[in-house]
Design a protein around this motif. Structure first.
Motif, PDB file in Angstrom:
ATOM      1  N   VAL A 286      56.100  22.113  21.681  1.00 44.84           N
ATOM      2  CA  VAL A 286      55.957  21.596  23.046  1.00 44.84           C
ATOM      3  C   VAL A 286      55.436  20.161  23.025  1.00 44.84           C
ATOM      4  O   VAL A 286      55.956  19.282  23.715  1.00 44.84           O
ATOM      5  CB  VAL A 286      55.006  22.497  23.866  1.00 44.84           C
ATOM      6  CG1 VAL A 286      54.713  21.865  25.220  1.00 44.84           C
ATOM      7  CG2 VAL A 286      55.622  23.880  24.049  1.00 44.84           C
ATOM      8  N   THR A 287      54.420  19.903  22.196  1.00 49.40           N
ATOM      9  CA  THR A 287      53.836  18.563  22.133  1.00 49.40           C
ATOM     10  C   THR A 287      54.782  17.564  21.487  1.00 49.40           C
ATOM     11  O   THR A 287      54.916  16.429  21.942  1.00 49.40           O
ATOM     12  CB  THR A 287      52.506  18.593  21.362  1.00 49.40           C
ATOM     13  OG1 THR A 287      51.692  19.660  21.849  1.00 49.40           O
ATOM     14  CG2 THR A 287      51.753  17.296  21.548  1.00 49.40           C
ATOM     15  N   VAL A 288      55.445  17.985  20.401  1.00 50.16           N
ATOM     16  CA  VAL A 288      56.412  17.111  19.731  1.00 50.16           C
ATOM     17  C   VAL A 288      57.544  16.753  20.689  1.00 50.16           C
ATOM     18  O   VAL A 288      57.982  15.591  20.760  1.00 50.16           O
ATOM     19  CB  VAL A 288      56.969  17.797  18.468  1.00 50.16           C
ATOM     20  CG1 VAL A 288      58.249  17.105  17.983  1.00 50.16           C
ATOM     21  CG2 VAL A 288      55.931  17.783  17.356  1.00 50.16           C
ATOM     22  N   LEU A 289      58.009  17.739  21.441  1.00 50.70           N
ATOM     23  CA  LEU A 289      59.098  17.494  22.390  1.00 50.70           C
ATOM     24  C   LEU A 289      58.694  16.462  23.438  1.00 50.70           C
ATOM     25  O   LEU A 289      59.426  15.503  23.704  1.00 50.70           O
ATOM     26  CB  LEU A 289      59.496  18.807  23.056  1.00 50.70           C
ATOM     27  CG  LEU A 289      60.716  18.767  23.981  1.00 50.70           C
ATOM     28  CD1 LEU A 289      61.968  18.459  23.184  1.00 50.70           C
ATOM     29  CD2 LEU A 289      60.866  20.098  24.720  1.00 50.70           C
ATOM     30  N   ARG A 290      57.503  16.638  24.006  1.00 47.28           N
ATOM     31  CA  ARG A 290      57.041  15.706  25.038  1.00 47.28           C
ATOM     32  C   ARG A 290      56.796  14.318  24.451  1.00 47.28           C
ATOM     33  O   ARG A 290      57.164  13.305  25.052  1.00 47.28           O
ATOM     34  CB  ARG A 290      55.779  16.243  25.700  1.00 47.28           C
ATOM     35  CG  ARG A 290      56.015  17.497  26.535  1.00 47.28           C
ATOM     36  CD  ARG A 290      54.784  17.883  27.335  1.00 47.28           C
ATOM     37  NE  ARG A 290      54.985  19.102  28.109  1.00 47.28           N
ATOM     38  CZ  ARG A 290      55.585  19.137  29.295  1.00 47.28           C
ATOM     39  NH1 ARG A 290      56.025  18.007  29.828  1.00 47.28           N
ATOM     40  NH2 ARG A 290      55.733  20.274  29.945  1.00 47.28           N
ATOM     41  N   SER A 291      56.163  14.265  23.280  1.00 46.65           N
ATOM     42  CA  SER A 291      55.876  12.975  22.657  1.00 46.65           C
ATOM     43  C   SER A 291      57.163  12.250  22.279  1.00 46.65           C
ATOM     44  O   SER A 291      57.330  11.049  22.550  1.00 46.65           O
ATOM     45  CB  SER A 291      55.002  13.175  21.415  1.00 46.65           C
ATOM     46  OG  SER A 291      54.787  11.951  20.736  1.00 46.65           O
ATOM     47  N   GLY A 292      58.095  12.966  21.652  1.00 44.23           N
ATOM     48  CA  GLY A 292      59.342  12.352  21.216  1.00 44.23           C
ATOM     49  C   GLY A 292      60.187  11.870  22.379  1.00 44.23           C
ATOM     50  O   GLY A 292      60.736  10.760  22.342  1.00 44.23           O
ATOM     51  N   LEU A 293      60.284  12.688  23.426  1.00 43.58           N
ATOM     52  CA  LEU A 293      61.078  12.289  24.585  1.00 43.58           C
ATOM     53  C   LEU A 293      60.438  11.113  25.319  1.00 43.58           C
ATOM     54  O   LEU A 293      61.142  10.241  25.845  1.00 43.58           O
ATOM     55  CB  LEU A 293      61.256  13.479  25.537  1.00 43.58           C
ATOM     56  CG  LEU A 293      62.144  14.619  25.016  1.00 43.58           C
ATOM     57  CD1 LEU A 293      62.174  15.776  26.003  1.00 43.58           C
ATOM     58  CD2 LEU A 293      63.557  14.127  24.735  1.00 43.58           C
ATOM     59  N   THR A 294      59.097  11.092  25.354  1.00 43.00           N
ATOM     60  CA  THR A 294      58.405   9.962  25.975  1.00 43.00           C
ATOM     61  C   THR A 294      58.694   8.674  25.218  1.00 43.00           C
ATOM     62  O   THR A 294      58.990   7.627  25.807  1.00 43.00           O
ATOM     63  CB  THR A 294      56.887  10.210  26.020  1.00 43.00           C
ATOM     64  OG1 THR A 294      56.616  11.367  26.822  1.00 43.00           O
ATOM     65  CG2 THR A 294      56.155   9.006  26.615  1.00 43.00           C
TER      66      THR A 294
END
Length: 326
Positions: A286-294
């Motif tokens: 979840v965190t990787v997804l949000r960080s990467g997309l940001t």
């Protein structure tokens, strides 16, 4: 090919379906590779450390949530419980209480709320969804009544878990990360290597069969909610270490985020199947997804869409897997 528990050979696909943590781990690796190739900063040590730190509090809440979901329950009030504990700790210190006492009171309060939840679920036979939905409303209101504004925290003990150290001269870690890792290891050991863990899985699979086999279902479920409450109390301490400010409006969606981490990590919402390793991976996804997309410049709304799709896919995969195993 992989070998199953009964000694037969299974395809890699079947192995992934039968081992809850494998699929999420593959997904995490794929996400890291994709974002590493599509952004120039994702693989930097500072960014990776930040990703882990951002997943810390929700990941710890998800650890407690995992135990409850393994018994076929759910906890919608875990974030509200954590927030109330942070407020108790902060307000007591501001009022002149020793920091160690404030810390113990906050953790004890979170544990008692967990115990109350377990009693309502087992003794009165109320559905966990209804009990925790009601507690979510109550605890949110109590937090705002107790203090209508945020309370800054300057005490070194309450913010201690945010203390930073460097491994190998460049990898930034906090004491909170270490505490979280230890908790995950302890719960993993308890679930996989002790009789109590076998009871938790048995109750989640079929409570009546567990009762007939001699397991005290009521005591097991109450114990799970108590341990989860204790974990939420430690999450409150971690939250004050990450942001030294107790805010009654903090972590408003963390209850859903914790459920998301658990489900994406391969734990079945229907109980009896899953692992804390999968939850740890799910929180990181979840965190990787949000960080990467940001970092890729993707709007927050699309990030929420992507997370929602992952949750639905994870639950659908769980239903498919259960159907295959029958």
């Amino acid at each position: 090919m992989a070998t199953t528990a009964n000694g037969t050979r299974a395809s890699f696909g079947e192995y992934v379906l039968r081992t809850p943590a494998v699929g999420p781990t593959i997904a995490l690796v794929v996400a890291v590779v994709v974002f590493s190739l599509s952004t120039s900063t994702f693989l930097e040590l500072d960014n990776l450390s930040l990703v882990v730190e951002q997943s810390l509090v929700v990941g710890t809440m998800a650890l407690g949530q995992t135990l409850i979901i393994l018994t076929a329950g759910i906890d919608l009030a875990n974030a509200a419980n954590t927030v109330l504990a942070t407020l108790l700790m902060a307000k007591l210190v501001v009022g002149g209480a020793p920091a160690w006492l404030a810390l113990l009171v906050g953790i004890a309060a979170a544990t008692l709320i967990g115990a109350l939840t377990g009693v309502l679920v087992t003794n009165i036979k109320l559905p966990p969804f209804i009990v925790t939905l009601g507690l979510l409303t109550i605890l949110t209101a109590v937090s705002r009544i107790y203090t209508g504004e945020s309370v800054p925290v300057s005490d070194p003990l309450l913010s201690w878990l945010g203390t930073r150290r460097y491994l190998f001269g460049g990898i930034e870690v906090t004491y909170g990360m270490t505490v979280a890792l230890v908790m995950f290891l302890v719960v993993w050991y308890a679930l996989t290597k002790t009789g109590w863990g076998k009871h938790v899985y048995a109750v989640g699979n079929e409570p009546e069969a567990a009762r007939l086999s001699g397991i005290n279902v009521q005591r097991t479920v109450i114990g799970v909610y108590i341990i989860a409450g204790l974990i939420y109390g430690i999450a409150a301490w971690q939250a004050l270490g990450r942001v030294p400010n107790a805010d009654p409006n903090a972590y408003q969606t963390a209850n859903l985020d914790s459920i998301t981490a658990v489900v994406i990590g391969g734990t079945s919402l229907f109980g009896g199947r899953g692992s804390v390793l999968g939850t740890l991976v799910g929180a990181l996804i979840v965190t990787v997804l949000r960080s990467g997309l940001t970092q890729a410049g993707i709007d927050d709304l699309y990030q929420n869409v992507a997370t929602g799709i992952l949750v639905i896919a994870a639950v659908a995969l769980d239903r498919f897997t259960r159907g295959r195993q029958r």
